[in-house]
Design a protein around this motif. Structure first.
Motif, PDB file in Angstrom:
ATOM      1  N   GLU A 167      18.569  34.427  23.659  1.00 28.75           N
ATOM      2  CA  GLU A 167      17.119  34.611  23.902  1.00 28.75           C
ATOM      3  C   GLU A 167      16.542  33.327  24.473  1.00 28.75           C
ATOM      4  O   GLU A 167      15.798  32.581  23.830  1.00 28.75           O
ATOM      5  CB  GLU A 167      16.446  34.998  22.583  1.00 28.75           C
ATOM      6  CG  GLU A 167      15.004  35.471  22.729  1.00 28.75           C
ATOM      7  CD  GLU A 167      14.883  36.886  23.285  1.00 28.75           C
ATOM      8  OE1 GLU A 167      15.907  37.414  23.782  1.00 28.75           O
ATOM      9  OE2 GLU A 167      13.805  37.459  23.237  1.00 28.75           O
TER      10      GLU A 167
ATOM     11  N   TYR B 129      11.064  39.045  23.236  1.00 31.97           N
ATOM     12  CA  TYR B 129       9.778  38.351  23.408  1.00 31.97           C
ATOM     13  C   TYR B 129       9.502  37.862  24.818  1.00 31.97           C
ATOM     14  O   TYR B 129       8.381  37.715  25.239  1.00 31.97           O
ATOM     15  CB  TYR B 129       9.743  37.130  22.480  1.00 31.97           C
ATOM     16  CG  TYR B 129       9.582  37.442  21.028  1.00 31.97           C
ATOM     17  CD1 TYR B 129      10.678  37.564  20.182  1.00 31.97           C
ATOM     18  CD2 TYR B 129       8.306  37.647  20.488  1.00 31.97           C
ATOM     19  CE1 TYR B 129      10.523  37.871  18.841  1.00 31.97           C
ATOM     20  CE2 TYR B 129       8.142  37.946  19.145  1.00 31.97           C
ATOM     21  CZ  TYR B 129       9.252  38.054  18.330  1.00 31.97           C
ATOM     22  OH  TYR B 129       9.093  38.369  17.006  1.00 31.97           O
TER      23      TYR B 129
ATOM     24  N   ASN C 223      12.442  31.284  16.350  1.00 28.19           N
ATOM     25  CA  ASN C 223      11.304  31.711  17.177  1.00 28.19           C
ATOM     26  C   ASN C 223      10.104  30.793  16.998  1.00 28.19           C
ATOM     27  O   ASN C 223       9.440  30.417  17.962  1.00 28.19           O
ATOM     28  CB  ASN C 223      10.893  33.144  16.798  1.00 28.19           C
ATOM     29  CG  ASN C 223      11.820  34.181  17.423  1.00 28.19           C
ATOM     30  OD1 ASN C 223      12.509  33.877  18.394  1.00 28.19           O
ATOM     31  ND2 ASN C 223      11.829  35.379  16.865  1.00 28.19           N
TER      32      ASN C 223
END
Ligand code: T1G
Length: 690
Positions: free
Chosen positions: A381, A409, A530
């Protein structure tokens, strides 16, 4: 005659064929001519037997759910079944496709049932917050026994024709032309002569009922009901079939049905039934869809492996690509082990496992993706990594191939812009474990071509996913709202609520588990990574992660986990950590009740959903409900966050959100204009939001 029902003759056998596309629901315009036909055929001396069949792809799939909540138009299903049971000549239901709910109850009103080998039969009313209201709870046990009837009715799961035959629900199973077989069966039965006993008078299935065992099983099922009323009512109705005379049990079933059909829980579950189907109706739904046959999956880790399995389970061939043989073989090994577990559990045969594995091709060369129609990446990610992958795909993928990212995201418009074909780029946000979780957020980027979108919505259905098309924003719909739901978690802990109290408030609401237990299950390190990427902090969760407490995978998170156990045990060290951090901030702990917890977590959840609707990130409020029920375990009996807002009362949400906004000044409590508008209009329609 009617457009929805035809009567034909094959000698002395009458064939009643229902034709009410798409699923032959027992709408009023079917029931009325059906009742008339049954009375006429009953009284016609030239008719020796009656076959009830259906045109199209399935036997009757139930009552017409769109009629619920409206005045009942006679004859209702119960009247039709009662009339069926006044017929002395043999009546035979010829079942193909799915005989569900009222459809199976109609068939139970016949003396006999014959089925196509591929047919499935069930009473799924519990999934709509109901119970079988056409006599199914009283007749089914008479054929298959109370124990099997209890399982079928409380689970709502259909069974196949062979299983139904073995259980005594079906009298014969045929391959080929079902109507011909049914007519021959009827003629043979009529030739042998009666009397023919209606199901209501057959008690063989009830004789050996062990009521104590039945009650134990019913009690166990009740524990799993998690506040839902219908499963409890179903069990009670089946028990009545054993302990009460037929007509009393039938009357009791009716009373339970009338209560359930008017309940908020059933309204919520019927809302979700139609919401899931609405979500798949996108503009250009019938565009010529790009053909998707070969799939490429980049990344054989947890997500990539699960995604690859989801496609293989849907019948697609999959090329699984990794950077080198070691991670590739590790990923393929995990897939093999996952299928082996399914075989051990009996949910997959050895042959099916072999066939599934044969659909996989492993590779470390992007060139092997050249003939794929859809390629999805599930790599790290990180935007730079994603852009590198898409850069390579831009070169090797054939024209028209759909290029998908599984990002949770990242900005898909930015990814699309890094290619020469933004019209082919979209998001396929699977939820872990990707081969299990039903929800698939399909992310429409600014330049995504409508036919590409239509193709993946179609594909989603084939792999058994519930698809919701969403727009691009941080976290799309689900995770963006999850952030709003969790925004106050740390504050609640620091102000005096324990993880256990907060989790209990959620399970009391109907969630399968609360946010802290869920965090421990998913791994606290995911949220930690995150937050760090976005420069955010969460003092309690960050501290736990810094101590290596990632949750179940490390045996410690917000809770302690004994070796090999998933049961959360309160950890005094965590509670002391919370008290210390509160003291450092000069926060005096106080008792915090369940209501406040819900106001500071689920009210912001709804409020963020309203903002998402205002921004056009979600097309419908019901789409948001579908996301939350299928992706995050929102209790089905409350219909999803946006439906539940109607039950809770928008004015109540607004009053409390305003209260917490004044008290904390936090944006998460700032009431969205659309929520205020919904309080006035009762509708989530965006229209002209001031
Ligand atoms: N009533 C009205 N519409 C129905 C319907 C029903 N029972 N079932 C399906 N539809 C619509 C659906 O909304 C969709 O519409 C279209 O048909 C195709 O459905 C008295 C009280 C049969 C397995 O719960 O499980 O009987 O979107 O996309 O994937 O005791 O439909 O095209 O406009 O789902 O091939 C009990 C519900 C009712 C079965 C087919 N029966 N249906 O699946 O097609 S309550 C059920 C299904 C009852 C009695 C009680 C599935 C299916 P549109 P679909 P599918």
């Amino acid at each position: 005659m009617s457009d929805f029902l035809k009567v034909s003759r094959d000698g002395d056998v009458a064939i009643v064929t229902i034709d009410n596309p798409p699923v032959n629901a027992l709408s009023f315009h079917v029931r009325e001519p059906l009742m008339q036909a049954l009375v006429e055929l009953r009284d016609d001396p030239s008719v020796a037997a009656i076959v009830i069949a259906c045109a199209g792809r399935t036997f009757v799939a139930g009552a017409d759910i769109t009629e619920f909540g409206k005045p009942v138009q006679q004859p209702d299903l119960r009247a039709i079944v009662a009339t069926l049971e006044t017929i002395a000549k043999p009546t035979i239901a010829a079942i193909h496709g799915t005989a569900l709910g009222g459809g199976l109850e109609l068939a139970l009103g016949c003396h006999f049932r014959v089925a196509d080998a591929g047919a499935r039969l069930g009473l799924p009313e519990v999934k709509l917050g109901l119970l079988p209201g056409g006599g199914g709870t009283v007749r089914l046990p008479r054929l298959v026994g109370a124990g099997k009837a209890l399982k079928m009715i409380v689970s709502g799961s259909p069974i196949g024709a062979e299983e139904a035959h073995a259980a005594g629900l079906v009298d014969a199973v045929f391959e080929g032309d079902l109507t011909t077989h049914a007519v021959n069966f009827a003629r043979e039965i009529a030739r042998k002569g009666g009397p023919f006993t209606p199901v209501r008078d057959r008690n063989d299935g009830l004789k050996e009922t062990d009521l104590a065992a039945f009650d134990a099983e019913a009690a166990d099922l009740a524990k799993k009901a998690r506040g839902l009323e219908a499963p409890i009512a179903c069990a009670q109705a089946v028990r009545n079939a054993v302990t009460l005379p037929f007509d009393e049990a039938l009357a009791a079933e009716r009373a339970l049905f009338v209560k359930l059909v008017a309940s908020d829980q059933s309204r919520a579950q019927r809302h979700l039934f139609f919401a899931e189907r609405e979500a798949a109706k996108i503009p250009g739904k019938d565009l010529i869809k790009r053909r998707i046959a070969r799939i490429g999956v980049i990344g054989a880790g947890t997500m990539g492996g699960g995604i690859a399995m989801a496609f293989a389970n849907g019948g697609y061939s999959v090329t699984l690509l990794e950077t080198s043989q070691e991670p590739l073989q590790r990923g393929l090994g995990t897939i093999d082990r996952n299928y082996a577990v399914s075989v051990t559990r009996g949910s997959l045969t050895e042959d099916a496992k072999r066939q599934r594995l044969a659909q996989f091709t492993g590779s470390t060369d992007y060139a092997d993706l050249a003939d794929c129609d859809l390629i999805i990446e599930a790599v790290f990610e990180d935007m730079a990594v994603k852009k590198e992958v898409f850069g390579k795909l831009d070169v090797v993928a054939k024209p028209g191939a759909i290029l998908a990212t599984n990002t949770s995201y990242l900005d898909i418009n930015e990814i699309a812009a890094s290619t020469s074909r933004p019209q082919d780029v979209l998001g396929l946000h699977f939820f872990s474990p990707a081969n299990v979780m039903k929800l698939l957020e399909i992310v429409r980027a600014e330049k995504t071509a409508p036919d590409a979108l239509a193709a993946v919505v179609d594909m989603a259905r084939r792999i058994g996913k519930v698809a919701v098309v969403v727009g691009v924003c941080h976290g799309f719909v689900g995770n963006r709202m999850l952030a709003a739901r969790g925004a106050e978690s740390e504050a609640l802990l620091l102000e005096g609520a324990t993880p256990r109290q907060i989790d209990h408030a959620f399970t009391d609401f109907g969630w399968p588990m609360g946010p802290f237990q869920m965090g421990d299950l998913a791994g606290l390190d995911i949220g930690w990574r995150n937050r760090k990427a976005r420069g955010q902090t969460a003092v309690i969760a960050d501290t736990l992660c810094e101590q290596g407490r990632f949750g179940q995978k490390t045996g410690r998170g917000f809770y302690l986990y004994e070796a090999g156990s998933r049961t959360p045990v309160t950890d005094p060290q965590v509670e002391a950590l919370i008290r210390d951090k509160a003291a450092e901030r000069g926060i005096e702990p106080r008792a915090i009740g369940g209501e406040e917890i819900i106001e500071r977590t689920l009210y912001p959840l709804v409020n963020e959903g309203a903002r998402i609707l205002e921004e056009g990130i979600a097309t419908r409020a019901s789409d948001i409900d579908v996301v939350w029920v299928n992706g995050y375990g929102f209790p089905v009996g409350k219909g999803g966050p946006m439906f539940w807002a109607g039950l809770e009362g928008p004015a109540q949400l607004i009053e409390r959100l305003d209260h917490w906004h004044q008290r904390t000044g936090k944006d998460v409590f700032k009431v969205a204009p659309l929520l205020r508008r919904m309080a006035e209009t009762g509708s989530w329609e965006v229209g002209a939001v001031s």
